[in-house]
Motif scaffolding. Sequence first.
Motif, PDB file in Angstrom:
ATOM      1  N   CYS A  89       0.815  -1.228   0.000  1.00  0.00           N
ATOM      2  CA  CYS A  89       0.000   0.000   0.000  1.00  0.00           C
ATOM      3  C   CYS A  89       0.844   1.271   0.000  1.00  0.00           C
ATOM      4  O   CYS A  89       0.293   2.372   0.000  1.00  0.00           O
ATOM      5  N   GLU A  90       2.153   1.141   0.033  1.00  0.00           N
ATOM      6  CA  GLU A  90       3.014   2.312  -0.065  1.00  0.00           C
ATOM      7  C   GLU A  90       2.894   2.915  -1.465  1.00  0.00           C
ATOM      8  O   GLU A  90       3.092   2.229  -2.456  1.00  0.00           O
ATOM      9  N   GLN A  91       2.555   4.174  -1.553  1.00  0.00           N
ATOM     10  CA  GLN A  91       2.550   4.845  -2.859  1.00  0.00           C
ATOM     11  C   GLN A  91       2.655   6.349  -2.656  1.00  0.00           C
ATOM     12  O   GLN A  91       1.818   6.954  -1.996  1.00  0.00           O
ATOM     13  N   ASN A  92       3.681   6.925  -3.239  1.00  0.00           N
ATOM     14  CA  ASN A  92       3.902   8.364  -3.115  1.00  0.00           C
ATOM     15  C   ASN A  92       2.881   9.113  -3.963  1.00  0.00           C
ATOM     16  O   ASN A  92       2.720   8.828  -5.147  1.00  0.00           O
ATOM     17  N   LEU A  93       2.177  10.051  -3.369  1.00  0.00           N
ATOM     18  CA  LEU A  93       1.190  10.841  -4.095  1.00  0.00           C
ATOM     19  C   LEU A  93       1.851  11.899  -4.969  1.00  0.00           C
ATOM     20  O   LEU A  93       1.351  12.241  -6.040  1.00  0.00           O
ATOM     21  N   ILE A  94       2.978  12.407  -4.513  1.00  0.00           N
ATOM     22  CA  ILE A  94       3.650  13.520  -5.198  1.00  0.00           C
ATOM     23  C   ILE A  94       4.741  12.965  -6.104  1.00  0.00           C
ATOM     24  O   ILE A  94       5.797  12.548  -5.639  1.00  0.00           O
ATOM     25  N   GLU A  95       4.463  12.935  -7.386  1.00  0.00           N
ATOM     26  CA  GLU A  95       5.454  12.446  -8.347  1.00  0.00           C
ATOM     27  C   GLU A  95       6.512  13.519  -8.582  1.00  0.00           C
ATOM     28  O   GLU A  95       6.219  14.706  -8.581  1.00  0.00           O
ATOM     29  N   LYS A  96       7.710  13.054  -8.827  1.00  0.00           N
ATOM     30  CA  LYS A  96       8.823  14.002  -8.919  1.00  0.00           C
ATOM     31  C   LYS A  96       8.859  14.737 -10.252  1.00  0.00           C
ATOM     32  O   LYS A  96       9.295  15.868 -10.322  1.00  0.00           O
ATOM     33  N   HIS A  97       8.402  14.093 -11.351  1.00  0.00           N
ATOM     34  CA  HIS A  97       8.489  14.826 -12.617  1.00  0.00           C
ATOM     35  C   HIS A  97       7.316  15.777 -12.781  1.00  0.00           C
ATOM     36  O   HIS A  97       6.225  15.496 -12.343  1.00  0.00           O
ATOM     37  N   VAL A 247     -12.034   5.338  -5.519  1.00  0.00           N
ATOM     38  CA  VAL A 247     -11.057   5.884  -4.572  1.00  0.00           C
ATOM     39  C   VAL A 247      -9.679   5.364  -4.950  1.00  0.00           C
ATOM     40  O   VAL A 247      -9.436   4.159  -4.961  1.00  0.00           O
ATOM     41  N   THR A 248      -8.768   6.279  -5.272  1.00  0.00           N
ATOM     42  CA  THR A 248      -7.432   5.870  -5.711  1.00  0.00           C
ATOM     43  C   THR A 248      -6.408   5.866  -4.589  1.00  0.00           C
ATOM     44  O   THR A 248      -5.322   5.301  -4.750  1.00  0.00           O
ATOM     45  N   GLY A 249      -6.729   6.506  -3.464  1.00  0.00           N
ATOM     46  CA  GLY A 249      -5.765   6.542  -2.381  1.00  0.00           C
ATOM     47  C   GLY A 249      -6.389   7.021  -1.081  1.00  0.00           C
ATOM     48  O   GLY A 249      -7.476   7.601  -1.071  1.00  0.00           O
ATOM     49  N   LEU A 250      -5.684   6.768   0.014  1.00  0.00           N
ATOM     50  CA  LEU A 250      -6.168   7.116   1.350  1.00  0.00           C
ATOM     51  C   LEU A 250      -5.149   7.987   2.077  1.00  0.00           C
ATOM     52  O   LEU A 250      -3.936   7.866   1.864  1.00  0.00           O
ATOM     53  N   ILE A 251      -5.669   8.845   2.942  1.00  0.00           N
ATOM     54  CA  ILE A 251      -4.857   9.543   3.934  1.00  0.00           C
ATOM     55  C   ILE A 251      -5.537   9.322   5.277  1.00  0.00           C
ATOM     56  O   ILE A 251      -6.729   9.587   5.420  1.00  0.00           O
ATOM     57  N   ILE A 252      -4.794   8.805   6.252  1.00  0.00           N
ATOM     58  CA  ILE A 252      -5.342   8.521   7.587  1.00  0.00           C
ATOM     59  C   ILE A 252      -4.843   9.599   8.542  1.00  0.00           C
ATOM     60  O   ILE A 252      -3.633   9.745   8.737  1.00  0.00           O
ATOM     61  N   THR A 253      -5.760  10.343   9.138  1.00  0.00           N
ATOM     62  CA  THR A 253      -5.385  11.446  10.021  1.00  0.00           C
ATOM     63  C   THR A 253      -5.541  11.058  11.498  1.00  0.00           C
ATOM     64  O   THR A 253      -6.151  10.041  11.827  1.00  0.00           O
ATOM     65  N   GLN A 272      -6.477  -3.100  -0.158  1.00  0.00           N
ATOM     66  CA  GLN A 272      -5.224  -2.889  -0.892  1.00  0.00           C
ATOM     67  C   GLN A 272      -5.234  -1.579  -1.682  1.00  0.00           C
ATOM     68  O   GLN A 272      -4.746  -1.509  -2.810  1.00  0.00           O
ATOM     69  N   ILE A 273      -5.827  -0.545  -1.087  1.00  0.00           N
ATOM     70  CA  ILE A 273      -5.821   0.790  -1.680  1.00  0.00           C
ATOM     71  C   ILE A 273      -4.542   1.502  -1.209  1.00  0.00           C
ATOM     72  O   ILE A 273      -4.176   1.405  -0.038  1.00  0.00           O
ATOM     73  N   PRO A 274      -3.862   2.215  -2.107  1.00  0.00           N
ATOM     74  CA  PRO A 274      -2.662   2.939  -1.680  1.00  0.00           C
ATOM     75  C   PRO A 274      -2.945   3.879  -0.511  1.00  0.00           C
ATOM     76  O   PRO A 274      -3.978   4.557  -0.477  1.00  0.00           O
ATOM     77  N   ILE A 275      -2.022   3.894   0.444  1.00  0.00           N
ATOM     78  CA  ILE A 275      -2.082   4.841   1.565  1.00  0.00           C
ATOM     79  C   ILE A 275      -0.960   5.844   1.342  1.00  0.00           C
ATOM     80  O   ILE A 275       0.217   5.487   1.361  1.00  0.00           O
ATOM     81  N   HIS A 276      -1.329   7.090   1.085  1.00  0.00           N
ATOM     82  CA  HIS A 276      -0.331   8.091   0.708  1.00  0.00           C
ATOM     83  C   HIS A 276       0.342   8.731   1.912  1.00  0.00           C
ATOM     84  O   HIS A 276       1.565   8.856   1.953  1.00  0.00           O
ATOM     85  N   ASP A 286       3.421  17.556  10.270  1.00  0.00           N
ATOM     86  CA  ASP A 286       3.031  16.272  10.856  1.00  0.00           C
ATOM     87  C   ASP A 286       2.205  15.404   9.909  1.00  0.00           C
ATOM     88  O   ASP A 286       1.534  14.466  10.337  1.00  0.00           O
ATOM     89  N   LEU A 287       2.263  15.707   8.614  1.00  0.00           N
ATOM     90  CA  LEU A 287       1.693  14.831   7.592  1.00  0.00           C
ATOM     91  C   LEU A 287       2.842  14.061   6.979  1.00  0.00           C
ATOM     92  O   LEU A 287       3.653  14.604   6.223  1.00  0.00           O
ATOM     93  N   LEU A 288       2.943  12.775   7.315  1.00  0.00           N
ATOM     94  CA  LEU A 288       4.094  11.979   6.911  1.00  0.00           C
ATOM     95  C   LEU A 288       3.734  11.018   5.786  1.00  0.00           C
ATOM     96  O   LEU A 288       2.669  10.402   5.799  1.00  0.00           O
ATOM     97  N   GLU A 289       4.641  10.916   4.826  1.00  0.00           N
ATOM     98  CA  GLU A 289       4.464   9.932   3.764  1.00  0.00           C
ATOM     99  C   GLU A 289       4.399   8.539   4.394  1.00  0.00           C
ATOM    100  O   GLU A 289       5.214   8.203   5.252  1.00  0.00           O
ATOM    101  N   PHE A 290       3.411   7.754   3.993  1.00  0.00           N
ATOM    102  CA  PHE A 290       3.226   6.439   4.601  1.00  0.00           C
ATOM    103  C   PHE A 290       4.327   5.481   4.165  1.00  0.00           C
ATOM    104  O   PHE A 290       4.597   5.316   2.975  1.00  0.00           O
ATOM    105  N   LYS A 291       4.947   4.838   5.140  1.00  0.00           N
ATOM    106  CA  LYS A 291       5.970   3.826   4.899  1.00  0.00           C
ATOM    107  C   LYS A 291       5.692   2.630   5.804  1.00  0.00           C
ATOM    108  O   LYS A 291       5.516   2.789   7.015  1.00  0.00           O
ATOM    109  N   ALA A 292       5.667   1.444   5.208  1.00  0.00           N
ATOM    110  CA  ALA A 292       5.280   0.237   5.943  1.00  0.00           C
ATOM    111  C   ALA A 292       6.247  -0.093   7.081  1.00  0.00           C
ATOM    112  O   ALA A 292       5.818  -0.448   8.176  1.00  0.00           O
ATOM    113  N   GLU A 293       7.540   0.011   6.820  1.00  0.00           N
ATOM    114  CA  GLU A 293       8.511  -0.435   7.825  1.00  0.00           C
ATOM    115  C   GLU A 293       8.511   0.445   9.077  1.00  0.00           C
ATOM    116  O   GLU A 293       8.357  -0.075  10.198  1.00  0.00           O
TER     117      GLU A 293
END
Length: 304
Positions: A89-97, A247-253, A272-276, A286-293
Amino acid sequence: MYIISKFRSGLKKTSRFITSNIINSLTSKQISPKIIEDIETALISADIGLDVTEHLVNKIKKIKITDKIDSKSILNLLSNEIKNILYECEQNLIEKHNDGLKIFLFIGVNGSGKTTTIGKLIKRLGKDKKILVAACDTFRAAAVDQLKKWSDNQEADFFQGSLNQDPASVAYGACEKAKNDKYDFLIIDTAGRLSNNTNLLNQLVKIKSVIDKSAVDLKLKTILVLDGTNGSNMINQVEIFGKSLNVTGLIITKLDGTAKGGALISIAKKYQIPIHFVGLGEQEDDLLEFKAEPFSHSLLNIEN
């Protein structure tokens, strides 16, 4: 180290709840039915659902009698299994290009933290990006004012209609402006409460349909914002919104304010929806990119 410390600090309520119960249950060197039952109770009480709990407990049951059993080994096992569930479910919402206009449609019930999350996201996008924020909750003047304040603070442009204007028409106008004026990002806020769920969903479907027509071939992300303090009720919201909207992605506050953060794991396994991003505090950063580890390690208080 900064990221892991933020995760540890933000998840300490859930972590303390789970780990203390598991540690207290391990009164012997062997896995007994009583210990299994206590661990199940600890996981379920943190709103880690039945399916995930069963999966985790089955892994514990496979431990051999000859293996060394202590709280550290059990917590490490659970952390590793949770990391594997969340990793997909890790997926970066902000693409670099920079490849044209990207549109983020924010949905979710009132009180989930949509407006505050949008403000934090604007900051993460950076002042070098051209950002337009559209207020499509035209029924609450206070909601528009709050969103405008966030936008002004982060130096983003703001688009709004008149009070009680059709929200879909506001969304259409914002799309046209974002395209014509070559913005990098269009962020659209929506209402979270109408007279009933059907009215709300119908309105959101209409907004999304208008965006799709105006922004053909552009990148549209429909982001559901969930209040982490709602625990397992978040699953119901994913179900309800997911049936009507793609729904393409989630943000959990607000995960820092609850001991029920385990519900995020159930959502990840079931949908299995991406969590951004996850919200782990009230400050702008305090809005952190979601990382599983780091999430799984912090949840079970595992040292790297």
